[in-house]
Design a protein around this motif. Structure first.
Motif, PDB file in Angstrom:
ATOM      1  N   VAL A 280       0.815  -1.089   0.085  1.00 45.44           N
ATOM      2  CA  VAL A 280       0.008  -0.165   0.060  1.00 45.44           C
ATOM      3  C   VAL A 280       1.111   1.151   0.110  1.00 45.44           C
ATOM      4  CG1 VAL A 280      -0.640   0.123   2.535  1.00 45.44           C
ATOM      5  CG2 VAL A 280      -2.112   1.059   1.111  1.00 45.44           C
ATOM      6  N   LEU A 287       0.760   7.723  -5.853  1.00 46.32           N
ATOM      7  CA  LEU A 287      -0.123   8.836  -5.822  1.00 46.32           C
ATOM      8  C   LEU A 287       0.521  10.081  -5.871  1.00 46.32           C
ATOM      9  CD1 LEU A 287      -3.267   9.684  -5.790  1.00 46.32           C
ATOM     10  CD2 LEU A 287      -3.097   9.432  -3.201  1.00 46.32           C
ATOM     11  N   GLN A 298      -5.222   9.793 -13.682  1.00 45.23           N
ATOM     12  CA  GLN A 298      -5.643   8.720 -12.540  1.00 45.23           C
ATOM     13  C   GLN A 298      -6.190   7.827 -13.388  1.00 45.23           C
ATOM     14  OE1 GLN A 298      -8.304   9.766  -9.529  1.00 45.23           O
ATOM     15  NE2 GLN A 298      -6.624  10.462  -8.377  1.00 45.23           N
ATOM     16  N   ALA A 374      -3.829  -3.583  -3.719  1.00 51.72           N
ATOM     17  CA  ALA A 374      -3.889  -2.402  -2.803  1.00 51.72           C
ATOM     18  C   ALA A 374      -3.252  -1.014  -3.565  1.00 51.72           C
ATOM     19  CB  ALA A 374      -3.215  -2.345  -1.510  1.00 51.72           C
ATOM     20  N   LEU A 377      -5.755   0.296  -6.029  1.00 47.75           N
ATOM     21  CA  LEU A 377      -6.829   1.485  -5.217  1.00 47.75           C
ATOM     22  C   LEU A 377      -6.571   2.780  -5.110  1.00 47.75           C
ATOM     23  CD1 LEU A 377      -8.112  -1.027  -2.470  1.00 47.75           C
ATOM     24  CD2 LEU A 377      -9.054  -0.873  -4.870  1.00 47.75           C
ATOM     25  N   LEU A 378      -5.263   3.136  -4.704  1.00 56.02           N
ATOM     26  CA  LEU A 378      -4.756   4.401  -4.350  1.00 56.02           C
ATOM     27  C   LEU A 378      -4.674   5.207  -5.790  1.00 56.02           C
ATOM     28  CD1 LEU A 378      -2.360   4.081  -1.429  1.00 56.02           C
ATOM     29  CD2 LEU A 378      -4.769   4.138  -1.422  1.00 56.02           C
ATOM     30  N   ILE A 379      -4.270   4.679  -6.653  1.00 60.54           N
ATOM     31  CA  ILE A 379      -4.014   5.272  -8.030  1.00 60.54           C
ATOM     32  C   ILE A 379      -5.416   5.418  -8.980  1.00 60.54           C
ATOM     33  CG2 ILE A 379      -1.771   5.330  -8.189  1.00 60.54           C
ATOM     34  CD1 ILE A 379      -2.283   3.012 -10.267  1.00 60.54           C
ATOM     35  N   GLY A 380      -6.486   5.221  -8.077  1.00 56.62           N
ATOM     36  CA  GLY A 380      -7.855   5.583  -8.735  1.00 56.62           C
ATOM     37  C   GLY A 380      -8.105   4.538  -9.834  1.00 56.62           C
ATOM     38  N   VAL A 382     -10.138   1.995  -9.283  1.00 56.96           N
ATOM     39  CA  VAL A 382     -11.476   1.591  -8.749  1.00 56.96           C
ATOM     40  C   VAL A 382     -12.465   2.145  -9.455  1.00 56.96           C
ATOM     41  CG1 VAL A 382     -11.413   0.454  -6.420  1.00 56.96           C
ATOM     42  CG2 VAL A 382     -10.938   2.894  -6.648  1.00 56.96           C
TER      43      VAL A 382
ATOM     44  N   VAL B 439      -6.329   3.494   2.583  1.00 61.09           N
ATOM     45  CA  VAL B 439      -7.101   2.952   1.387  1.00 61.09           C
ATOM     46  C   VAL B 439      -8.278   4.004   1.579  1.00 61.09           C
ATOM     47  CG1 VAL B 439      -8.613   1.321   0.305  1.00 61.09           C
ATOM     48  CG2 VAL B 439      -5.986   0.945   0.969  1.00 61.09           C
ATOM     49  N   LEU B 442      -7.810   7.816   0.783  1.00 60.85           N
ATOM     50  CA  LEU B 442      -6.935   8.017  -0.447  1.00 60.85           C
ATOM     51  C   LEU B 442      -7.758   7.634  -1.701  1.00 60.85           C
ATOM     52  CD1 LEU B 442      -3.463   7.761   0.237  1.00 60.85           C
ATOM     53  CD2 LEU B 442      -4.576   9.728  -0.015  1.00 60.85           C
ATOM     54  N   THR B 443      -8.950   6.848  -1.525  1.00 62.09           N
ATOM     55  CA  THR B 443      -9.697   6.346  -2.575  1.00 62.09           C
ATOM     56  C   THR B 443     -10.793   7.381  -3.110  1.00 62.09           C
ATOM     57  OG1 THR B 443      -9.378   4.341  -1.521  1.00 62.09           O
ATOM     58  CG2 THR B 443     -10.526   4.282  -3.677  1.00 62.09           C
ATOM     59  N   GLY B 444     -10.905   7.455  -4.310  1.00 64.87           N
ATOM     60  CA  GLY B 444     -12.132   8.484  -4.703  1.00 64.87           C
ATOM     61  C   GLY B 444     -11.387   9.760  -5.031  1.00 64.87           C
ATOM     62  N   THR B 446      -9.882  12.920  -4.253  1.00 63.90           N
ATOM     63  CA  THR B 446      -8.806  13.173  -3.141  1.00 63.90           C
ATOM     64  C   THR B 446      -8.534  14.791  -3.577  1.00 63.90           C
ATOM     65  OG1 THR B 446      -7.014  12.244  -4.299  1.00 63.90           O
ATOM     66  CG2 THR B 446      -7.945  11.095  -2.405  1.00 63.90           C
TER      67      THR B 446
END
Lengths: 451, 486
Positions: A280, A287, A298, A374, A377-380, A382, B439, B442-444, B446
């Motif tokens: 993570v 990010l 992103q 993981a 998820l942080l770099i978008g 999702v 998580v 920082l998701t969505g 930001t």
């Protein structure tokens, strides 16, 4: 010594018992031995059971996602509705929305049901039309837009059945649960059974699961892995293209050239520590540096690929260095002895011999990167992406999803049908991983030399 | 020229340089009747390397720097008055980028020239409808300044890309020509090539160092800006975690740390005994066939992606524990719980404990065992009293490494442990961990100015320090207490 034994110890009681009859203490010790050995067996058993349990849970939940319930209808693509002017102009055809297509489906459905004699005594076409997925008109529209000449013909379509109907034939939806469900009623399930016995409703292999993009919350039956597979593929391409040369170059330097000094130590400590940094944290790096600092887009495979490259590099370097170490020094000495430079000895002789090991390590590193969730998820990654990314290299910058992230995404949705999809996606992911590992094992057993 | 074309062009130039360089070297040695210092290929390689490599590096640097330069220039064009109440400059900037992309699409669709773009800029409703046609929907009012900025942005990107292609190609050709002119029969082409390649090798091995610097730099930098807007003492000692996206959040790390440690503790309680027993059994008792089958099976557990474990926790273990343990005992009704996550994570780290310990137990010399057997000890007594004490430092190291893995694990706890930050002892209660909160913060969408987002970097730094500390400690213990048998 001899006289002591001769004179000293009396004909003791110990001699009375045979060594072969066990006394209490020996028995206790043997029992302890048995117990200890048993514990070991239990440990191994638990480990293997855990593996089996894990796989069965995923397989039993996910295998059904490869099957899908379809309703087959002969739909007349009515020119009066789809192309009023009659000149087959694609722009005008595109103006007809999905609402224009829904009546066609309903009409075809009522015709089919009349032909099979299902209609009547309380069964309405409207109730039957709800058995068809909301995605079906959109599919029909895409077909017509792709092939405007088909307007006016009657074409046989396999339309997706609604998610609840699909769940009914997979045992997820029952009569009891349908009573409590706003989206489906027991009567509709009975109607579905009638359609099935009439041959209109069939269960087939679900190709669109591998090709279709993600679908919205209310249409689990249409959700597929297409975008996720492309996204993962793009990222793996980037990881391969970057990490293989960088990893090999770094290993060559560290293994063959680096002098024994502080600087080399620094690099080595760094690599060892990077291998242990939680994944993570690499997401945070991606990010902060790639998206926030360098302004990359992103959800793009290029950022995911870069982050995963940095993450897998230590793994690849460690494996590659082991491969270089296993090439015996006599090879280098022989090359140097006939006048090759050090660089020539390495690139012409050591590297080719180490290549199977290098490739094995790379594939294993890639497999690990493929399953990583993981950091993505942080770099978008999702984000809800329905458009396929363009072809490479421009597609590397388009938004995409990735297989493991798609799994996570689906677990966060309300409809239990998505759990089935998520498990199915995991099966696809595991198949990829197993294939990659098999290739690695074959490479190793085929080409690795023992010196 | 896009990057996708530029790179192949550079490669073609390099190939051309190789052929020309080689031919030139041969021609020169023929005409001057001297022998070449190196093989002819090396002369070609010098040209090829000097053509492609610096240009590629420049290209990479340009790609990173250009967006930054443009952002700061365009950002300066947007007056503060345009930025909506409570919004941020970055949101306006993303609008600018979206409109610019939309304009590109409008132009690509045809039917409009560059000069027309200037004209329609005066009439915003036309812009809106044209953009909607290509799928860029504008929400709310777009001030003319923003549209103006979008146009300038497009222009800058265009000139920037143009300049990049020109500069990169000029550099490639210039350095290639220089290398070509340098070719003489007595030039030490092999040495030049080899030192060039060697510097590339060094650069490659520096990537690891740069990554560490990048991680530490980004974490520390953002953490400092977090502590500027949120007091550090609150962060480290407050027992409440309650982020509010309207401000006034309470961001205490203690509940998260507690959740992390609790889950990891359960995971270790599962993994250490099982892993150790597996290691002992496989190393000391198992026959060759059992070992060759069981060891890969156990190690497969380590190769399975963590998202799979997460799903396993979510759909199987969680409901099972809830229905069979928590609810009958009246301890909780949540299917995501510390115990769920801990159990599944324990399964995941079994192979870390077992295979490391296995190696260490195997490294204990046979002579120690034989000595013990000779004194009449049984096999289990030998293991307990001779082998394990000898292997203890290594085993402690393995456990610490497994603990570091457990603390940094994300997907299992995201799907299995829940999201409520609590300080509780009940293992059937849902709790949350540091990684889960990183998580979720920082998701969505930001926004990099609020403490709610920046706190994730402080959490990340804490996590990084924890895992790094455990690793260093593990290595130290192994090195310091390792028995040297020779």
């Amino acid at each position: 010594m001899t006289d002591i034994t001769a004179a000293g110890i009396p004909p003791a009681e110990t001699q009375k018992k045979s060594l072969l009859t066990l006394d209490d203490r020996t028995r206790r010790r043997n029992a302890a031995e048995m117990r200890f050995r048993m514990m070991g067996k239990i440990g191994v058993l638990i480990g293997i059971l855990a593996l089996v349990g894990l796989l069965t849970s995923i397989l039993s939940n996910g295998l059904s996602s490869f099957q899908q319930t379809f309703i087959t209808l002969d739909i007349h693509l009515d020119p009066a509705r789809l192309d009023k002017s009659g000149n087959r102009n694609p722009e005008e055809i595109a103006k007809v929305t999905t609402f224009g297509y829904a009546p066609l489906i309903e009409k075809a459905l009522s015709e089919a049901m009349t032909a099979k004699g299902i209609l009547g005594n309380g069964v309405t076409v409207k109730a039957a039309a709800e058995l068809i997925s909301k995605e079906a008109p959109a599919d029909l529209r895409n077909y017509v837009i792709a092939d405007p000449q088909s307007i006016g013909q009657t074409v046989s379509f396999k339309l997706l059945a609604a998610g609840r109907i699909d769940g009914y034939y997979k045992g997820r939806v029952t009569m009891e649960s349908a009573k409590l469900d706003r989206n489906i009623s027991p009567e509709q399930l009975l109607l579905a059974d009638k359609l099935k016995s009439a041959g209109l409703l069939t269960t087939k292999f679900n190709w669109s699961f591998f090709t279709a993009p993600d679908a919205s919350d209310t249409r689990p039956e249409a959700a597929g892995l297409g975008v996720a597979i492309i996204g993962s593929l793009y990222m793996m391409l980037i990881v391969l293209v970057l990490s293989l040369p960088i990893g090999v170059a770094a290993s060559i330097y560290l293994e063959e050239f680096a002098p024994q000094n502080k600087f080399t130590d620094l690099i080595e400590v760094n690599i060892a520590n990077l291998a242990a940094v939680p994944s993570v944290v690499f997401g945070i790096l991606g990010l902060a540096i790639f998206i926030n600092f360098a302004g990359m887009p992103q959800s793009a495979p290029v950022v995911g690929g870069l982050v995963l490259t940095l993450m897998t590099l230590p793994t690849i370097i460690i494996a590659t260095r082991a491969a270089f170490k296993s090439v015996p020094p006599s090879i280098r000495d022989a090359a140097l002895g006939v006048g090759a430079s050090k660089m020539q000895a390495i690139f012409h002789h050591v590297l080719p011999l180490a290549m199977p090991g290098v490739l094995t390590g790379t594939i294993i590193g890639l497999a690990r990167a493929l399953g990583e969730t993981a950091p993505l998820l942080l770099i978008g990654m999702v984000a809800f992406v329905r458009e396929y990314p363009a072809g490479p290299p421009d597609g590397f910058f388009d938004p995409a999803s990735a297989l493991p992230v798609q799994v996570y995404n689906w677990t966060q949705r309300g409809d239990p049908a998505f759990i089935e999809r998520a498990s199915g996606a995991i099966i696809v992911l595991l198949i990829f991983l197993i294939t990659m590992n098999m290739v690695a094992i074959i490479l190793r057993s085929r080409f690795e030399r023992r010196w | 020229m896009s990057v996708g074309i530029l790179i192949p062009v550079l490669l073609v130039l390099a190939a051309l340089g190789f052929v020309l360089g080689k031919r030139q070297a041969l021609a020169l040695s023929d005409s001057q009747k001297t022998k070449l210092h190196s093989l002819p290929g090396y002369y070609g390689q010098t040209v090829a390397l000097f053509t492609a490599v610096p240009a590629l590096f420049l290209l990479g640097a340009w790609l990173i720097l250009q967006p930054m330069a443009i952002e700061s220039r365009i950002g300066g064009m947007i007056p503060d008055s345009v930025i909506p109440e409570g919004g941020a400059r970055s949101l306006v900037m993303s609008d600018v980028r979206r409109i610019a992309g939309g304009l590109d699409a409008v132009l690509a669709l045809g039917g409009m020239g560059e000069d027309e773009l200037v004209r329609i800029g005066e009439n915003l409703s036309t812009v809106r409808s044209r953009l909607a046609e290509v799928g860029v929907a504008l929400v709310g009012d777009v001030p003319p300044v923003v549209f103006e900025a979008a146009r300038a942005y497009r222009q800058d990107v265009k000139t920037g890309n143009m300049a990049m292609s020109v500069v990169v190609l000029v550099l490639a050709v210039a350095l290639g020509l220089w290398a070509y002119r340098r070719i003489q029969p007595d030039m030490r082409a092999r040495n030049v090539t080899e030192s060039f390649v060697k510097s590339l090798l060094i650069a490659a091995s520096m990537v690891a160092v740069l990554t560490t610097l990048g991680i530490v730099g980004s974490l520390v930098f953002e953490t400092i800006s977090f502590f500027k807007i949120y007091p550090a003492s609150e962060f480290f000692f407050s027992t409440v975690w309650n982020p509010q996206f309207r401000g006034g959040s309470e961001l205490g790390i203690l509940p998260l740390l507690w959740g992390t440690l609790y889950v990891s503790l359960i995971a270790l309680l599962v993994a250490v005994p099982i892993g150790l027993m597996i290691a002992i059994y496989l190393a000391e008792y198992a026959s060759k066939t059992v070992r060759s089958l069981a060891k890969p099976a156990i190690e497969m557990l380590a190769g399975i992606p963590t998202i799979v474990y997460g799903l396993f926790a979510l759909i199987t273990v969680g409901p099972f524990l809830r229905d069979w343990l928590a609810q009958p005992l009246g301890l909780g009704t949540s299917s995501s719980s510390v115990l769920t996550a801990g159990l599944v994570m324990g399964i995941m780290i079994i192979p870390f404990v077992s295979s490391l310990s296995d190696d260490i137990i195997n490294a204990v010399p046979q002579a120690l065992r034989d000595g013990s057997y000779g004194l009449g000890a049984t096999q289990s007594e030998t293991i307990k009293q001779v082998v394990l004490p000898a292997a203890l430092p290594g085993i402690v190291g393995a456990v610490l490494l497994a603990a570091s893995r457990a603390i940094g694990e994300t997907m299992i706890v995201v799907l299995g442990a829940g999201a409520a930050a609590k300080l509780d002892l009940n293992p059937f209660e849902a709790m949350t961990t540091v990684t889960v909160k990183i998580v979720s913060q920082l998701t969505g969408d930001t926004e990099f100015a609020s403490p709610e987002t920046l706190v994730a970097f402080a959490l990340g730094l804490t996590l990084f320090v924890f895992t790094l500390g455990l690793n260093v400690l593990a290595l130290y213990i192994v090195r310091k207490y390792r028995e040297q048998y020779e």
